[in-house]
Write a protein that holds these residues in place. Structure first.
Motif, PDB file in Angstrom:
ATOM      1  N   THR A   1     -10.774   6.775  -8.318  1.00 12.42           N
ATOM      2  CA  THR A   1     -10.889   5.341  -8.023  1.00 12.42           C
ATOM      3  C   THR A   1     -11.067   4.543  -9.306  1.00 12.42           C
ATOM      4  O   THR A   1     -10.421   3.502  -9.509  1.00 12.42           O
ATOM      5  CB  THR A   1     -12.067   5.083  -7.065  1.00 12.42           C
TER       6      THR A   1
ATOM      7  N   THR B   1      -4.810   6.145  -1.352  1.00  9.47           N
ATOM      8  CA  THR B   1      -3.997   4.993  -0.974  1.00  9.47           C
ATOM      9  C   THR B   1      -4.292   3.875  -1.954  1.00  9.47           C
ATOM     10  O   THR B   1      -5.454   3.504  -2.147  1.00  9.47           O
ATOM     11  CB  THR B   1      -4.287   4.545   0.470  1.00  9.47           C
TER      12      THR B   1
ATOM     13  N   SER C   1      -8.310   3.628  -1.996  1.00  9.57           N
ATOM     14  CA  SER C   1      -9.034   4.337  -0.943  1.00  9.57           C
ATOM     15  C   SER C   1      -8.715   5.823  -1.076  1.00  9.57           C
ATOM     16  O   SER C   1      -7.551   6.227  -0.980  1.00  9.57           O
ATOM     17  CB  SER C   1      -8.595   3.819   0.431  1.00  9.57           C
TER      18      SER C   1
ATOM     19  N   THR D   1       0.544   5.606  -0.209  1.00 15.17           N
ATOM     20  CA  THR D   1      -0.346   6.759  -0.158  1.00 15.17           C
ATOM     21  C   THR D   1       0.276   7.914  -0.920  1.00 15.17           C
ATOM     22  O   THR D   1       1.462   8.197  -0.779  1.00 15.17           O
ATOM     23  CB  THR D   1      -0.619   7.165   1.309  1.00 15.17           C
TER      24      THR D   1
ATOM     25  N   GLY E   1      -6.936  -2.500  -4.524  1.00 11.67           N
ATOM     26  CA  GLY E   1      -7.793  -1.607  -3.759  1.00 11.67           C
ATOM     27  C   GLY E   1      -7.365  -0.159  -3.914  1.00 11.67           C
ATOM     28  O   GLY E   1      -6.188   0.136  -4.115  1.00 11.67           O
TER      29      GLY E   1
ATOM     30  N   SER F   1       0.853  -1.195   0.000  1.00  9.16           N
ATOM     31  CA  SER F   1       0.000   0.000   0.000  1.00  9.16           C
ATOM     32  C   SER F   1       0.880   1.232   0.000  1.00  9.16           C
ATOM     33  O   SER F   1       1.844   1.312   0.768  1.00  9.16           O
ATOM     34  CB  SER F   1      -0.907   0.028   1.234  1.00  9.16           C
TER      35      SER F   1
END
Length: 70
Positions: A22, A44, A35, A6, A33, A4
């Motif tokens: 997104t 993220t 976020s 950010t 994923g 992950s």
């Protein structure tokens, strides 16, 4: 191995901004994923492989925003 990262994405002001980002970032191969925190101005990205910053930047720019690695 899941990773992950950010990124700072200035200029997001609403849920529509988050949806656009997104959608574009989710298209990157390996992304598992996304976020988006509109108020914090961050995205993220979780992936199953290391993602080159150029790929993430291109997807965010396609959504109409700029990215900065945090």
């Amino acid at each position: 191995m899941t990773r992950s990262v950010t990124y700072a994405v200035p200029g997001m002001v609403c849920g529509n901004c988050a949806d656009l980002i997104t959608e574009e970032v989710s298209r990157i191969a390996g992304v598992t994923g996304v976020s988006v925190a509109v108020e914090a101005g961050t995205v993220t990205v979780t992936s199953d492989r290391p993602l080159p910053l150029t790929e993430v930047r291109a997807a965010v720019e396609e959504a109409g925003y700029e990215i900065r690695h945090r």
